[in-house]
Motif scaffolding. Structure first.
Motif, PDB file in Angstrom:
ATOM      1  N   UNK A 171       0.845  -1.196   0.000  1.00 36.30           N
ATOM      2  CA  UNK A 171       0.000   0.000   0.000  1.00 36.30           C
ATOM      3  C   UNK A 171       0.881   1.246   0.000  1.00 36.30           C
ATOM      4  N   UNK A 172       1.925   1.179   0.776  1.00 36.77           N
ATOM      5  CA  UNK A 172       2.871   2.296   0.891  1.00 36.77           C
ATOM      6  C   UNK A 172       3.462   2.675  -0.462  1.00 36.77           C
ATOM      7  N   UNK A 173       3.818   1.679  -1.256  1.00 33.56           N
ATOM      8  CA  UNK A 173       4.440   1.945  -2.557  1.00 33.56           C
ATOM      9  C   UNK A 173       3.530   2.721  -3.504  1.00 33.56           C
ATOM     10  N   UNK A 174       2.228   2.508  -3.392  1.00 36.07           N
ATOM     11  CA  UNK A 174       1.288   3.247  -4.238  1.00 36.07           C
ATOM     12  C   UNK A 174       1.294   4.730  -3.900  1.00 36.07           C
ATOM     13  N   UNK A 175       1.387   5.035  -2.604  1.00 36.95           N
ATOM     14  CA  UNK A 175       1.431   6.436  -2.185  1.00 36.95           C
ATOM     15  C   UNK A 175       2.761   7.059  -2.576  1.00 36.95           C
ATOM     16  N   UNK A 176       3.839   6.290  -2.495  1.00 37.88           N
ATOM     17  CA  UNK A 176       5.148   6.788  -2.931  1.00 37.88           C
ATOM     18  C   UNK A 176       5.094   7.193  -4.397  1.00 37.88           C
ATOM     19  N   UNK A 177       4.477   6.366  -5.202  1.00 42.00           N
ATOM     20  CA  UNK A 177       4.378   6.668  -6.633  1.00 42.00           C
ATOM     21  C   UNK A 177       3.578   7.952  -6.861  1.00 42.00           C
ATOM     22  N   UNK A 178       2.516   8.146  -6.081  1.00 42.04           N
ATOM     23  CA  UNK A 178       1.697   9.345  -6.208  1.00 42.04           C
ATOM     24  C   UNK A 178       2.463  10.590  -5.768  1.00 42.04           C
ATOM     25  N   UNK A 179       3.092  10.527  -4.606  1.00 37.94           N
ATOM     26  CA  UNK A 179       3.843  11.671  -4.087  1.00 37.94           C
ATOM     27  C   UNK A 179       5.071  11.945  -4.953  1.00 37.94           C
ATOM     28  N   UNK A 180       5.611  10.877  -5.556  1.00 32.20           N
ATOM     29  CA  UNK A 180       6.796  11.021  -6.406  1.00 32.20           C
ATOM     30  C   UNK A 180       6.572  11.876  -7.646  1.00 32.20           C
ATOM     31  N   UNK A 181       5.323  12.123  -7.988  1.00 31.82           N
ATOM     32  CA  UNK A 181       5.025  12.996  -9.123  1.00 31.82           C
ATOM     33  C   UNK A 181       5.310  14.460  -8.785  1.00 31.82           C
ATOM     34  N   UNK A 182       5.404  14.750  -7.490  1.00 30.73           N
ATOM     35  CA  UNK A 182       5.550  16.134  -7.050  1.00 30.73           C
ATOM     36  C   UNK A 182       6.874  16.414  -6.336  1.00 30.73           C
ATOM     37  N   UNK A 183       7.475  15.389  -5.750  1.00 33.20           N
ATOM     38  CA  UNK A 183       8.671  15.600  -4.933  1.00 33.20           C
ATOM     39  C   UNK A 183       9.797  14.653  -5.315  1.00 33.20           C
ATOM     40  N   UNK A 184      11.030  15.087  -5.085  1.00 30.29           N
ATOM     41  CA  UNK A 184      12.198  14.247  -5.325  1.00 30.29           C
ATOM     42  C   UNK A 184      12.247  13.130  -4.282  1.00 30.29           C
ATOM     43  N   UNK A 185      12.845  11.990  -4.649  1.00 30.66           N
ATOM     44  CA  UNK A 185      12.909  10.829  -3.762  1.00 30.66           C
ATOM     45  C   UNK A 185      13.631  11.149  -2.453  1.00 30.66           C
ATOM     46  N   UNK A 186      14.660  12.018  -2.495  1.00 34.82           N
ATOM     47  CA  UNK A 186      15.393  12.381  -1.282  1.00 34.82           C
ATOM     48  C   UNK A 186      14.492  13.134  -0.311  1.00 34.82           C
ATOM     49  N   UNK A 187      13.676  14.038  -0.842  1.00 31.32           N
ATOM     50  CA  UNK A 187      12.762  14.819  -0.005  1.00 31.32           C
ATOM     51  C   UNK A 187      11.704  13.906   0.617  1.00 31.32           C
ATOM     52  N   UNK A 188      11.168  12.997  -0.194  1.00 29.83           N
ATOM     53  CA  UNK A 188      10.182  12.041   0.321  1.00 29.83           C
ATOM     54  C   UNK A 188      10.803  11.196   1.431  1.00 29.83           C
ATOM     55  N   UNK A 189      12.017  10.710   1.192  1.00 34.60           N
ATOM     56  CA  UNK A 189      12.712   9.879   2.174  1.00 34.60           C
ATOM     57  C   UNK A 189      12.975  10.650   3.459  1.00 34.60           C
ATOM     58  N   UNK A 190      13.406  11.916   3.324  1.00 37.08           N
ATOM     59  CA  UNK A 190      13.735  12.744   4.488  1.00 37.08           C
ATOM     60  C   UNK A 190      12.517  12.925   5.396  1.00 37.08           C
ATOM     61  N   UNK A 191      11.402  13.329   4.804  1.00 37.00           N
ATOM     62  CA  UNK A 191      10.211  13.594   5.598  1.00 37.00           C
ATOM     63  C   UNK A 191       9.613  12.306   6.157  1.00 37.00           C
ATOM     64  N   UNK A 192       9.587  11.252   5.344  1.00 41.18           N
ATOM     65  CA  UNK A 192       9.029   9.978   5.809  1.00 41.18           C
ATOM     66  C   UNK A 192       9.840   9.422   6.973  1.00 41.18           C
ATOM     67  N   UNK A 193      11.172   9.431   6.831  1.00 46.04           N
ATOM     68  CA  UNK A 193      12.036   8.887   7.873  1.00 46.04           C
ATOM     69  C   UNK A 193      11.961   9.711   9.156  1.00 46.04           C
ATOM     70  N   UNK A 194      12.013  11.043   9.036  1.00 41.53           N
ATOM     71  CA  UNK A 194      11.962  11.907  10.228  1.00 41.53           C
ATOM     72  C   UNK A 194      10.632  11.769  10.958  1.00 41.53           C
TER      73      UNK A 194
END
Length: 298
Positions: A171-194
């Motif tokens: 389920x998580x991967x589907x949201x990653x794909x959606x958010x990935x249309x707007x943000x770089x993978x590093x930014x997604x990783x930073x916010x998700x991890x923090x």
């Protein structure tokens, strides 16, 4: 195209080391403390990188409440995913953890096909189905005839934990794909991890588990922090990047090869033997993945 395959190979090799590292840390740290330190260590590093290289994307997040909500949901899913997964590793093995990645593939592909047109296009090739079936059979052979665990009841509960974590990941991967249309993978990783790290830290504080960190050596604690950075780079950043750039289907197929990589690393470093039947299973996995990754000729 060469760059795409280089990233895939690097991900497979690095994740082969990642599972033994996670297994070791799961046996030395309570799950809440383990994930709190690992996620915050990797997340803070990525946040610093984001502040220097992706300031414009940070402004985009602040101006878009829906992106903030999606990142929060992603962090909650990541928290649940890793809680079950780390508890599963405690009760099974590094190889079992990597193998359980194959169980996410059918569900992830089905869900991706429902929500994303480009993913539906990927799975129209008959070689994808033939290759995936071969890879799944090979992976199951690899695990069934390897990794014998003395406590079958504990292993069973560990398998349930791993399966639950993998389900959440699909389920998580589907949201990653959606958010990935707007943000770089590093930014997604930073916010998700923090965000996920803060959730774990809060839970560790409220349950009193955080005190256990005072009882371990500084060297082991530094090792846990470094393993978090390593894990974020491989298991989160690279995984998010592959999902974002190459799709959910490709990501799940790559997961099929990781058990083979993990077993090889275990053999070299931990002297874990691979029996002949496992070798056959591993070969079937590789052949299956080659078929599944083959693009449809137009």
């Amino acid at each position: 195209m060469n760059n795409e395959y280089s990233i895939r190979v690097a991900y497979i090799i690095l994740m082969g080391f990642g599972f033994p590292i996670m297994r070791f840390m799961s046996m030395n740290f309570e799950t809440l403390n383990n994930n709190a330190v690992r996620f915050l260590s990797g997340g803070i590093l990525f946040l610093i990188i984001s502040l220097f290289k992706f300031k414009y994307e940070l402004k985009k997040i602040l101006k878009n409440p829906f992106l903030i909500l999606k990142l929060l949901i992603l962090a909650i899913l990541m928290t649940g995913n890793m809680y079950f997964f780390i508890n599963g590793l405690k009760r099974t093995s590094a190889l079992a953890g990597s193998i359980f990645g194959i169980l996410a593939m059918p569900l992830a592909i089905f869900m991706a096909g429902i929500f994303y047109k480009d993913e539906r296009a990927r799975i129209k090739n008959i070689s994808f189905y033939l290759g995936s079936i071969l890879a799944i059979i090979g992976s199951l052979i690899f695990v069934i005839y390897g990794n014998k665990n003395g406590n079958s009841k504990d292993f069973f509960y560990g398998a349930i934990f791993l399966g639950t974590g993998i389900f959440i990941q699909s389920i998580q991967n589907l949201i990653v794909k959606n958010v990935g249309k707007h943000l770089h993978a590093i930014v997604i990783s930073a916010f998700t991890a923090c965000l996920s790290g803060l959730i774990y830290f809060t839970l560790a504080m409220n349950t009193g588990k955080i005190i256990e960190l005072q009882e371990v050596s500084k060297g082991l604690l530094i090792g846990l922090s470094l393993s978090g950075i390593y894990g974020m780079i491989t298991g989160m950043l690279m995984a998010f990047y592959i999902v974002q750039k190459q799709g959910v289907v490709v990501f799940n197929i790559l997961q099929l090869i990781i058990p083979l990589s993990t077993a090889i690393v275990g053999y070299i470093i931990l002297n874990e033997k691979i029996n002949p039947i496992q070798g056959i299973g591993g070969l079937i996995v590789v052949i299956g993945c080659l078929f599944a990754l083959k693009k449809k000729k137009i």
